[in-house]
Motif scaffolding. Structure first.
Motif, PDB file in Angstrom:
ATOM      1  N   LEU A 142       0.884  -1.167   0.000  1.00  0.00           N
ATOM      2  CA  LEU A 142       0.000   0.000   0.000  1.00  0.00           C
ATOM      3  C   LEU A 142       0.923   1.218   0.000  1.00  0.00           C
ATOM      4  O   LEU A 142       1.486   1.564   1.028  1.00  0.00           O
ATOM      5  N   ARG A 143       1.121   1.817  -1.140  1.00  0.00           N
ATOM      6  CA  ARG A 143       2.051   2.945  -1.254  1.00  0.00           C
ATOM      7  C   ARG A 143       1.281   4.252  -1.256  1.00  0.00           C
ATOM      8  O   ARG A 143       0.322   4.424  -2.022  1.00  0.00           O
ATOM      9  N   CYS A 144       1.690   5.150  -0.396  1.00  0.00           N
ATOM     10  CA  CYS A 144       1.070   6.478  -0.368  1.00  0.00           C
ATOM     11  C   CYS A 144       1.940   7.453  -1.142  1.00  0.00           C
ATOM     12  O   CYS A 144       3.169   7.447  -1.009  1.00  0.00           O
ATOM     13  N   ILE A 145       1.292   8.280  -1.934  1.00  0.00           N
ATOM     14  CA  ILE A 145       1.994   9.306  -2.704  1.00  0.00           C
ATOM     15  C   ILE A 145       1.498  10.666  -2.227  1.00  0.00           C
ATOM     16  O   ILE A 145       0.284  10.927  -2.240  1.00  0.00           O
ATOM     17  N   ILE A 146       2.422  11.494  -1.794  1.00  0.00           N
ATOM     18  CA  ILE A 146       2.040  12.854  -1.409  1.00  0.00           C
ATOM     19  C   ILE A 146       2.886  13.835  -2.230  1.00  0.00           C
ATOM     20  O   ILE A 146       3.818  13.430  -2.929  1.00  0.00           O
ATOM     21  N   GLY A 147       2.563  15.089  -2.111  1.00  0.00           N
ATOM     22  CA  GLY A 147       3.324  16.102  -2.838  1.00  0.00           C
ATOM     23  C   GLY A 147       2.471  17.336  -3.016  1.00  0.00           C
ATOM     24  O   GLY A 147       1.237  17.244  -3.020  1.00  0.00           O
ATOM     25  N   PRO A 148       3.110  18.486  -3.157  1.00  0.00           N
ATOM     26  CA  PRO A 148       2.344  19.732  -3.303  1.00  0.00           C
ATOM     27  C   PRO A 148       1.538  19.754  -4.604  1.00  0.00           C
ATOM     28  O   PRO A 148       1.760  18.929  -5.492  1.00  0.00           O
ATOM     29  N   ASN A 149       0.635  20.695  -4.697  1.00  0.00           N
ATOM     30  CA  ASN A 149      -0.148  20.840  -5.930  1.00  0.00           C
ATOM     31  C   ASN A 149       0.788  21.012  -7.122  1.00  0.00           C
ATOM     32  O   ASN A 149       1.780  21.725  -7.033  1.00  0.00           O
TER      33      ASN A 149
END
Ligand SMILES: Nc1ncnc2c1ncn2[C@@H]1O[C@H](COP(=O)(O)OP(=O)(O)OP(=O)(O)O)[C@@H](O)[C@H]1O
Length: 291
Positions: free
Chosen positions: A78-85
């Motif tokens: 289960l990989r979460c990807i985050i990052g700014p707009n």
């Protein structure tokens, strides 16, 4: 959803309701993504990777939205990807699902399937399901009918008119209803469900096709705290049986479900690790606070 599923849903919708009702669905059956799986095939994960991207590049009118992006995901992860707009999260999903063609790079599903050789419906049928941010269920059909419809993947409209669930499919549908917390709402019109329930129903529709990899774009946006908590439970249940890539801005949710978190910025991986590790990374703090 794929076009044939939308077509079948639209046909039933027409059958059941006066044309005046058309357009009352939130999605109208038109904004649905190509997320349905037709015939999940075998994916070779002997090298320990279900998804593999290397040096992927995409430019839009000279602007590099994806910049030498390399990333891989293990089976059942289960990989979460985050990052700014604007980091390139949606564009990355578009590339994996065949919606956007990269200018260069490698994108493999398992160790043998070159996704760049396949179009969007083919990629869906290979076992990659995508859930867009907005729920795209058939609002004028019941929960049961939505899930049943999701099974009629590779059947044409004519054959699906005579389609009946066999006992294995009925068991599967019952199991999924339970998994998505809608066992008590089987006969309800999808349009009467809460926002969170609609999201779960659409995830259930994807699950009916047993995808190997699920891409989920901001799944808890607009959900209540309770719905968010139940969605976290749901994803933790799915992990292991399926591989999941979850793009989300809700850090509380990410904290509950995450193992490895990948931070995207300016089209490439800025940092990767546990949530605590990436949140302590100066470069990550800079991109989140500096913008
Ligand atoms: N079709 C397109 N044409 C031109 N530019 C695009 C296109 N699609 C994306 N972009 C640009 O590429 C960059 C990455 O966009 P993308 O939507 O992938 O980011 P994101 O990380 O998903 O952002 P958000 O968190 O706001 O959804 C942005 O600057 C966006 O404006």
């Amino acid at each position: 959803m794929t076009p044939d599923l939308m077509e079948e849903g639209a046909r039933r919708f027409q059958e059941k309701l006066a044309p005046a009702a058309l357009g009352q669905t939130e999605s109208g059956g038109r904004t649905a993504g190509f997320s349905r799986i037709a015939t999940p095939g075998e994916v070779d994960v002997t090298h320990g990777r279900i998804l593999y991207l290397e040096d992927v590049n995409v430019s839009f009118d000279g602007f590099k939205a994806i910049n030498n992006l390399s990333l891989d995901i293990a089976p059942g992860e289960l990989r979460c990807i985050i990052g700014p707009n604007g980091a390139g999260k949606t564009t990355m999903m578009d590339i994996i699902t065949g919606k956007t063609r990269p200018d260069s790079g490698t994108v493999y599903f398992g160790s043998t399937i070159d996704l760049l050789r396949h179009n969007e419906p083919e990629i869906a049928s290979l076992g990659i399901g995508r859930k867009f941010q907005k729920p795209t269920v058939f609002e004028q059909l019941s929960v049961f009918e939505n899930l049943e419809l999701a099974l009629k993947t590779h059947k044409g409209v004519t054959s699906s008119m005579f389609f009946r669930l066999d006992s294995m499919q009925s068991d599967r549908l019952a199991e999924i209803l339970h998994t998505i917390h809608l066992a008590d709402s089987v006969a309800r019109m999808a349009g009467n469900l809460s926002h969170g329930q609609k999201q779960w129903l659409e995830i259930g529709m994807l699950l009916m096709q047993d995808p190997k990899l699920l891409l989920l774009d901001e799944p808890v946006a607009g959900m209540t705290d309770e719905e968010t908590a139940r969605t976290a439970e749901l994803f933790l249940t799915l992990k292991g049986k399926h591989s999941l890539m979850v793009v989300e801005h809700d850090m509380g949710f990410i904290r509950t479900i995450s193992e490895i978190v990948t931070v995207l910025c300016d089209g490439s991986v800025l940092a990767q690790g546990t949530l605590d590790q990436v949140q302590a990374d100066e470069r990550v703090i800079e991109v989140y606070l500096g913008r």
